[in-house]
Design a protein around this motif. Structure first.
Motif: not given
Length: 459
Positions: A269-273, A399-402, A409-411, A427-428
């Motif tokens: 599911v999307p990161a912001p969810v 999209m999710a961006a740092a 953090q994305r790792r 986002y992964t």
């Protein structure tokens, strides 16, 4: 899709379209063995989320012979790639492009009989309603190239600061100044849905732009629906809670009395969810991971579709147009599939306004853009169709961006959660985040990890 499904689609009356692909897939595969699992409460793998990542993961698990179920909270597959009926035709309101060099997705589309067409490299640049001069192209490409080099240099030096602080500063009176602003729009609001002062240099430096773009005449959203039509799928099945149970996890689905127990879970599911807490975890997500979601917020990208009969802009089919930076920055995809359909992409503030106010804001912004960029009269556009990804509780943004200083953090999204939960989604990916290719590849990677965990063959 199998050959049987393709034959069934082609046997239906009418032109080979999105409806025929989906109807043929359903008719040919309803009796398939995967759907015999639809009432099961115990599976080897539960895939949560039916976007590109979830579809890719489910296809990989299905091919392994393990039992599985794909749970989609909404009424259809596709996630942020959605082909809808609007303005009297099929319209992609969401992701309408895919990298033309991403072979896994292209191969899947080819096997399903879904056409994919290449698009021209890069957008055409416009100044005051006319295509830019060659010198303007040189200024823009130089500005974009210099910005990317400065971003990489900062990241290589260990400076994970706001992208805006390392961007080239135009000299007063310089002819390249407006093109440097245009390059900033492409990297920030139109590229990530966020301003450059909110973006990490490290995160943006690691992102690799696609070598070129392609699309599907039936719609990218419809293409993904076709690729997932034969899967063991439950739609309108939002997962509300995931409970750790040792060798199995239990998933609670809204409106269903029983639990679904799975030996592995792919959370697509999307990161912001996830960040919003729409799915509860028992025990809670590790603090570091929860913080990583907060440190990589979603941007805002929304699309406005409209018709321009008679081709007043004199565009070729599927041309993408980027006017020099002005009051209303946007990217135009003109004459979609050679029709009168045009689609504008807005980012950041304007996108949030469209998500909040709908067609009223979309019409106003489209008219403002066309008036500024091409001197078109407002009454040229009378009706629009708009996306609303930022306001959709199942999507909650682009999209999710740092944030600055949080690029590493994305790792954390690559690691399994509670041993048996594997994250998937654009986002992964550290180098393809924000893209359909990144989402698809992440689903296949998560599926491989789940299968490695199971290890003992189908249950």
């Amino acid at each position: 899709m199998s050959e049987r499904a393709i034959r069934a689609a082609r046997a239906l009356p009418g032109p080979l379209s999105r409806r025929r692909f989906l109807a043929g897939a359903s008719a040919a595969l309803l009796a398939g063995p995967a759907l015999a699992q639809s009432g099961a409460t115990d599976v080897d793998v539960a895939i949560v989320g039916g976007g590109a990542a979830g579809i890719a993961a489910a296809r990989r698990i299905a091919g392994s012979g393990h039992s599985y179920v794909l749970l989609e909270a909404g009424p259809r597959l596709g996630g942020r790639a959605r082909t809808v009926e609007a303005l009297g035709m099929e319209v992609d309101l969401g992701c309408g492009l895919l990298p033309r060099d991403f072979h896994p997705l292209l191969a899947a589309a080819d096997a399903a009989g879904v056409a994919v067409t290449d698009l021209s490299n890069g957008p055409r640049l416009y100044v005051e309603g006319r295509e830019a001069k060659e010198s303007d192209y040189d200024h823009f490409l130089a500005a974009l190239g210099q910005a990317r080099r400065d971003i990489r240099a900062a990241a290589d030096a260990g400076k994970d600061v706001a992208v805006a602080t390392v961007m080239p500063k135009p000299e007063p009176g310089s002819r390249s100044g407006p093109w440097e602003a245009t390059a900033a729009d492409m990297l920030g609001p139109l590229g990530c849905g966020r301003g450059l002062n909110t973006l990490s240099t490290l995160d943006l430096a690691l992102r690799t732009p696609p070598a070129g773009n392609a699309t599907s005449p039936v719609g990218v959203g419809a293409m993904l629906q076709t690729l997932g039509a034969w899967l063991n799928l439950q739609t309108d099945a939002p997962v509300t809670q995931i409970t750790h149970g040792g060798r199995v996890h239990a998933l609670r689905v809204e409106g269903q009395r029983g639990l679904i127990r799975a030996r592995a879970i792919i959370l697509a599911v999307p990161a912001p969810v996830i960040a919003a807490g729409a799915i509860k975890f028992n025990p809670a997500l590790p603090r570091r991971l929860a913080q990583a979601f907060d440190d990589c917020p979603a941007g805002a990208l929304e699309q406005v579709a409209f018709l321009l009969p008679g081709n007043p802009l004199r565009l070729e089919a599927d041309e993408r147009i980027l006017p020099r930076a002005g009051k209303v920055p946007a990217l135009l995809r003109g004459r979609v599939n050679g029709t009168d359909l045009h689609i504008l992409t807005f980012g950041d503030g304007p996108a949030r306004e469209i998500a909040a106010k709908g067609k009223e804001a979309g019409l106003r912004l489209a008219r403002a853009f066309l008036g500024e960029a091409f001197a078109l009269a407002p009454e040229t556009v009378t009706e629009v169709a708009c996306s609303a990804w930022t306001a959709d509780p199942l999507i909650r943004g682009a999209m999710a961006a740092a944030r600055p200083g949080k690029g590493a953090q994305r790792r954390l999204f690559e690691d399994p959660v509670q041993t048996r939960i594997f994250l998937a989604g654009e986002y992964t990916s550290t180098d393809s985040w924000g893209s359909l290719a990144g989402a698809w590849e992440s689903g296949e990677v998560a599926a491989a990890k789940a299968l490695a965990l199971l290890g003992d063959g189908p249950s």
